[in-house]
Design an enzyme around this catalytic site. Structure first.
Site, PDB file in Angstrom:
ATOM      1  N   ARG A 175       0.962  -1.239  -0.181  1.00 18.86           N
ATOM      2  CA  ARG A 175      -0.074  -0.038   0.156  1.00 18.86           C
ATOM      3  C   ARG A 175       0.755   1.216   0.163  1.00 18.86           C
ATOM      4  O   ARG A 175       1.932   1.137   0.778  1.00 18.86           O
ATOM      5  CB  ARG A 175      -0.863   0.020   1.108  1.00 18.86           C
ATOM      6  CG  ARG A 175      -2.091  -0.986   1.220  1.00 18.86           C
ATOM      7  CD  ARG A 175      -3.040  -0.642   0.477  1.00 18.86           C
ATOM      8  NE  ARG A 175      -4.169  -1.521   0.185  1.00 18.86           N
ATOM      9  CZ  ARG A 175      -4.282  -2.362  -0.548  1.00 18.86           C
ATOM     10  NH1 ARG A 175      -3.355  -2.724  -1.467  1.00 18.86           N
ATOM     11  NH2 ARG A 175      -5.401  -3.303  -0.586  1.00 18.86           N
ATOM     12  N   HIS A 188      -0.639   0.279  -9.668  1.00 20.28           N
ATOM     13  CA  HIS A 188      -1.420  -0.437  -8.786  1.00 20.28           C
ATOM     14  C   HIS A 188      -2.048  -1.770  -9.364  1.00 20.28           C
ATOM     15  O   HIS A 188      -3.121  -2.106  -9.387  1.00 20.28           O
ATOM     16  CB  HIS A 188      -2.681   0.307  -7.995  1.00 20.28           C
ATOM     17  CG  HIS A 188      -2.781  -0.365  -6.609  1.00 20.28           C
ATOM     18  ND1 HIS A 188      -3.299   0.301  -5.558  1.00 20.28           N
ATOM     19  CD2 HIS A 188      -2.989  -1.657  -6.153  1.00 20.28           C
ATOM     20  CE1 HIS A 188      -3.663  -0.538  -4.514  1.00 20.28           C
ATOM     21  NE2 HIS A 188      -3.554  -1.714  -4.847  1.00 20.28           N
TER      22      HIS A 188
HETATM   23  N1  LIG Z   1      -0.630  -4.057  -4.955  1.00 24.06           N
HETATM   24  C1  LIG Z   1      -1.722  -5.015  -5.255  1.00 24.06           C
HETATM   25  O1  LIG Z   1      -2.089  -4.982  -6.396  1.00 24.06           O
HETATM   26  C2  LIG Z   1      -2.022  -5.598  -4.116  1.00 24.06           C
HETATM   27  C3  LIG Z   1      -2.945  -6.994  -4.349  1.00 24.06           C
HETATM   28  C4  LIG Z   1      -3.209  -7.636  -3.114  1.00 24.06           C
HETATM   29  C5  LIG Z   1      -2.886  -7.243  -2.006  1.00 24.06           C
HETATM   30  N2  LIG Z   1      -2.109  -6.152  -1.763  1.00 24.06           N
HETATM   31  C6  LIG Z   1      -1.639  -5.826  -0.560  1.00 24.06           C
HETATM   32  O2  LIG Z   1      -0.802  -7.067   0.226  1.00 24.06           O
HETATM   33  C7  LIG Z   1      -1.111  -6.953   1.366  1.00 24.06           C
HETATM   34  C8  LIG Z   1      -0.645  -8.486   2.200  1.00 24.06           C
HETATM   35  O3  LIG Z   1      -1.662  -9.385   1.674  1.00 24.06           O
HETATM   36  P1  LIG Z   1      -1.907 -10.747   2.314  1.00 24.06           P
HETATM   37  O4  LIG Z   1      -2.865 -11.629   1.926  1.00 24.06           O
HETATM   38  O5  LIG Z   1      -0.588 -11.488   2.007  1.00 24.06           O
HETATM   39  O6  LIG Z   1      -2.033 -10.347   3.770  1.00 24.06           O
HETATM   40  P2  LIG Z   1      -2.023 -11.616   5.005  1.00 24.06           P
HETATM   41  O7  LIG Z   1      -2.215 -12.902   4.622  1.00 24.06           O
HETATM   42  O8  LIG Z   1      -3.054 -10.902   6.125  1.00 24.06           O
HETATM   43  O9  LIG Z   1      -0.582 -11.391   5.422  1.00 24.06           O
HETATM   44  C9  LIG Z   1       0.062 -10.334   6.321  1.00 24.06           C
HETATM   45  C10 LIG Z   1       1.157 -10.476   6.889  1.00 24.06           C
HETATM   46  O10 LIG Z   1       1.968  -9.324   7.292  1.00 24.06           O
HETATM   47  C11 LIG Z   1       2.315  -9.493   8.497  1.00 24.06           C
HETATM   48  N3  LIG Z   1       2.131  -8.366   9.516  1.00 24.06           N
HETATM   49  C12 LIG Z   1       1.103  -7.811   9.911  1.00 24.06           C
HETATM   50  N4  LIG Z   1       1.208  -6.725  10.611  1.00 24.06           N
HETATM   51  C13 LIG Z   1       2.484  -6.645  10.993  1.00 24.06           C
HETATM   52  C14 LIG Z   1       3.335  -6.057  11.750  1.00 24.06           C
HETATM   53  N5  LIG Z   1       2.861  -5.074  12.477  1.00 24.06           N
HETATM   54  N6  LIG Z   1       4.839  -6.409  11.983  1.00 24.06           N
HETATM   55  C15 LIG Z   1       5.119  -7.322  11.155  1.00 24.06           C
HETATM   56  N7  LIG Z   1       4.534  -8.106  10.325  1.00 24.06           N
HETATM   57  C16 LIG Z   1       3.068  -7.738  10.140  1.00 24.06           C
HETATM   58  C17 LIG Z   1       1.434 -10.694   8.963  1.00 24.06           C
HETATM   59  O11 LIG Z   1       2.068 -11.328  10.311  1.00 24.06           O
HETATM   60  P3  LIG Z   1       1.423 -12.569  10.979  1.00 24.06           P
HETATM   61  O12 LIG Z   1       1.850 -13.809  10.012  1.00 24.06           O
HETATM   62  O13 LIG Z   1       2.271 -12.706  12.112  1.00 24.06           O
HETATM   63  O14 LIG Z   1      -0.022 -12.690  11.159  1.00 24.06           O
HETATM   64  C18 LIG Z   1       1.564 -11.539   7.866  1.00 24.06           C
HETATM   65  O15 LIG Z   1       2.661 -12.455   7.759  1.00 24.06           O
HETATM   66  C19 LIG Z   1      -2.493  -6.567   1.581  1.00 24.06           C
HETATM   67  O16 LIG Z   1      -3.031  -6.203   3.068  1.00 24.06           O
HETATM   68  C20 LIG Z   1      -2.679  -5.594   0.551  1.00 24.06           C
HETATM   69  O17 LIG Z   1      -2.335  -4.271   1.197  1.00 24.06           O
HETATM   70  C21 LIG Z   1      -1.706  -5.453  -2.533  1.00 24.06           C
END
Ligand SMILES: NC(=O)c1ccc[n+]([C@@H]2O[C@H](COP(=O)([O-])OP(=O)(O)OC[C@H]3O[C@@H](n4cnc5c(N)ncnc54)[C@H](OP(=O)(O)O)[C@@H]3O)[C@@H](O)[C@H]2O)c1
Length: 309
Positions: free
Chosen positions: A224, A272
């Site tokens: 983001r 994006h």
């Molecule tokens: N650019 C694009 O087109 C696009 C597309 C899709 C998604 N995204 C972005 O990608 C992000 C990640 O997606 P996802 O599905 O992989 O999310 P997810 O499955 O919820 O994984 C989030 C990861 O971040 C870690 N995390 C959260 N808060 C943290 C902190 N304070 N310190 C350290 N680590 C932290 C979590 O730790 P834990 O494992 O310990 O819970 C988890 O490993 C989305 O939230 C979105 O913003 C972007």
């Protein structure tokens, strides 16, 4: 039974068709034609205007059109007690894996420099080390971070990951929490951000963090725009602390026409589009979940509002 739908761009007909084909019993309503709001039980949305979801009195579930839910949880008027379910979908994951693999390889093989050499008509046989000698760090070991790690592990990159809680993943040196951040950064020559945007991660890609990376490291942010302090990125590029960055997300989107990122020689801008939810497979996930609700079963992937993701 009706579902209200809102997307950020003009793909409503594709989504309407995907729902019609897969769940003809479900009434699909576009955001600007809600009809009788008492009939709306489900919302599938991207960036709904603040306070509007509160106006649907019989809403049972809010589905996020994307993997991230910051666009929902930032609404202080989000209806309390209505579960928010995030999008986890194989196509979405596949798209992000492709994006990360592409740009990690571009950084690793110094493709930006080779492109510039080609434009200048210069033959300079730059030799780069192979993947086992390249240290890549992934911030966020969730659905997308782990899938990216699996793809990069197949190429034999020297991988580390950082998360909030402890993980053990074969082939990935895992760090977690505030204490783990410093050692994780110290070994990350190519840093990939796949964190959710929360109060704890906002602005995390800043000068203090860049100072902990090896000098000349590079950064890929596909998470983001709120994660990055854009003035700090420019300063770190200018000082040589960062060699290059690839950014898919920005503080302001679309990226304003006069933003220095557009023309910076060491910035790659993508609009994006790292991974965009596919209507067919996205609708399938939502329909399965609606059927679970109908059967009285628990829903997977409910967001924890306290954690923010
Ligand atoms: N650019 C694009 O087109 C696009 C597309 C899709 C998604 N995204 C972005 O990608 C992000 C990640 O997606 P996802 O599905 O992989 O999310 P997810 O499955 O919820 O994984 C989030 C990861 O971040 C870690 N995390 C959260 N808060 C943290 C902190 N304070 N310190 C350290 N680590 C932290 C979590 O730790 P834990 O494992 O310990 O819970 C988890 O490993 C989305 O939230 C979105 O913003 C972007």
């Amino acid at each position: 039974m009706a579902l209200i739908f809102r997307t950020g761009f003009a793909r409503v007909p594709l989504w309407r068709e995907a729902f019609r084909r897969q769940a003809p019993e479900l009434e699909f309503r576009a955001w600007d034609e809600p009809g009788d709001i008492n009939e709306i039980e489900f919302a599938l949305v991207w960036k709904p205007p603040r306070g509007v979801l509160r106006g649907f009195p019989n809403l049972k579930v809010i589905f996020s059109l994307g993997a991230g839910v910051d666009h929902l949880l930032s609404d202080p008027e989000l209806p309390a007690g209505v579960p928010v379910v995030r999008m986890i979908d194989t196509e979405l994951t596949r798209g992000m894996t492709e994006y990360v693999a592409l740009h990690v390889l571009r950084h690793h093989r110094r493709q930006r420099t080779l492109d510039a050499l080609q434009r200048a008509g210069t033959w300079n046989m730059i030799v780069t080390p192979t993947a086992p000698s390249r240290r890549v760090g992934i911030m966020g070991l969730g659905v997308l971070g782990q899938a990216a790690a699996t793809a990069l592990a197949a190429l034999e990159f020297d991988l580390a990951g950082w998360s909030r809680t402890e993980h053990r993943i074969d082939g990935v040196e895992c760090f977690h929490g505030r204490d783990g951040l410093g050692p994780f950064l110290a070994r990350s020559e190519i840093l990939v951000c796949l964190l959710p945007l929360t109060a704890a991660t906002e602005g995390i890609l800043n000068a203090a963090l860049f100072a902990q990376l090896p000098k000349g490291a590079s950064v890929i942010n596909a998470a983001r725009g709120g994660h990055q302090v854009e003035a700090d990125i420019l300063a770190a590029l200018d000082s040589g602390r960062l060699s290059e960055v690839t950014l898919d997300v920005f503080q302001t989107e679309p990226l304003p026409a006069d933003h220095p990122f557009w023309t910076h020689p060491r910035v790659t801008v993508t609009p994006h589009n790292a991974s965009v939810t596919d209507p067919d497979s996205g609708a399938r996930q939502v329909i399965e979940n609606i059927r679970r609700v109908r059967r009285g079963e628990a829903l997977p992937n409910i967001v924890d509002p306290a954690a923010g993701y």
